[in-house]
Design an enzyme around this catalytic site. Structure first.
Site, PDB file in Angstrom:
ATOM      1  N   THR A  88       0.857  -1.186   0.000  1.00  0.00           N
ATOM      2  CA  THR A  88       0.000   0.000   0.000  1.00  0.00           C
ATOM      3  C   THR A  88       0.897   1.242   0.000  1.00  0.00           C
ATOM      4  OG1 THR A  88      -0.207  -0.086   2.397  1.00  0.00           O
ATOM      5  CG2 THR A  88      -1.942  -1.178   1.110  1.00  0.00           C
ATOM      6  N   THR A 104       1.384   4.334   1.601  1.00  0.00           N
ATOM      7  CA  THR A 104       2.102   4.866   2.759  1.00  0.00           C
ATOM      8  C   THR A 104       3.079   3.837   3.310  1.00  0.00           C
ATOM      9  OG1 THR A 104       0.235   6.300   3.289  1.00  0.00           O
ATOM     10  CG2 THR A 104       1.834   5.926   5.043  1.00  0.00           C
ATOM     11  N   CYS A 105       2.669   2.587   3.323  1.00  0.00           N
ATOM     12  CA  CYS A 105       3.515   1.515   3.851  1.00  0.00           C
ATOM     13  C   CYS A 105       4.785   1.347   3.018  1.00  0.00           C
ATOM     14  CB  CYS A 105       2.740   0.205   3.891  1.00  0.00           C
ATOM     15  SG  CYS A 105       1.195   0.307   4.821  1.00  0.00           S
ATOM     16  N   SER A 106       4.629   1.387   1.709  1.00  0.00           N
ATOM     17  CA  SER A 106       5.754   1.139   0.806  1.00  0.00           C
ATOM     18  C   SER A 106       6.625   2.359   0.558  1.00  0.00           C
ATOM     19  CB  SER A 106       5.232   0.629  -0.540  1.00  0.00           C
ATOM     20  OG  SER A 106       4.698  -0.657  -0.385  1.00  0.00           O
ATOM     21  N   LEU A 133       8.169   1.557   5.499  1.00  0.00           N
ATOM     22  CA  LEU A 133       9.215   0.545   5.336  1.00  0.00           C
ATOM     23  C   LEU A 133      10.580   1.136   4.955  1.00  0.00           C
ATOM     24  CD1 LEU A 133      10.179  -2.428   5.126  1.00  0.00           C
ATOM     25  CD2 LEU A 133       9.287  -2.417   2.785  1.00  0.00           C
TER      26      LEU A 133
END
Length: 161
Positions: A46, A48-50, A54
């Protein structure tokens, strides 16, 4: 009830990808006798996550480990194959332990689950980071919104170590 600082993590079994395929890891195997930085994302791949969450843990990996951290791990309510693909896509093997909480059992036991059905995602994890020593939470940083990565960043964790 949401887990808090000073609480022991609940017993749970998570999955990780190995060269032999999926493997179970208990919370004792991950946390007992170790200092661990654990961060959670609502979903692998997703935005924001990527793009925001992370990458900081990859960039600051050596700095975090230099503070006595044995393991840096990420957990998501995704299946092990998605987590394995996300690890590979980010060239993160050996740097971050990717953990699958496919049914959300660990996430629910922490009280950090969120219903993102409105976005078509179903049950997911809130975005957070924590510092865990021998299975006990020493620092906990939970984001107010799943689209934010401010309190739970690698930089924030570094300040707490």
């Amino acid at each position: 009830m949401t887990i808090g600082i000073g609480d022991k993590l609940p017993n749970a079994t998570l999955k990780t990808k190995t060269s032999d395929g999926p493997a179970d890891l208990s919370t004792d195997e991950i946390f007992a006798g170790k200092k661990v930085v654990l961060f959670a994302v609502p979903g692998a791949f997703t935005p924001t996550c990527s793009m925001n969450h992370l990458p900081g843990f990859l960039t600051h990996n050596d700095e975090i480990r230099a503070k006595g951290v044995d393991t840096i791990a990420v957990v998501a309510v995704n299946d092990i194959f998605v987590m394995g693909a996300w690890e590979k896509a980010n060239d993160a093997a050996g740097k971050i332990l990717f953990l699958s909480d496919g049914n959300g059992e660990f996430t629910k036991a922490l009280g950090l689950d969120i219903d993102l059905s409105v976005a078509g995602l179903g049950l997911r994890s809130k975005r957070y980071s924590m510092i865990v020593e021998d299975g006990v939470v020493k620092a906990l940083n939970v984001e107010e919104s799943p689209g934010q990565a401010e309190r739970s960043t690698a930089e924030a964790v570094l300040e707490q170590l």
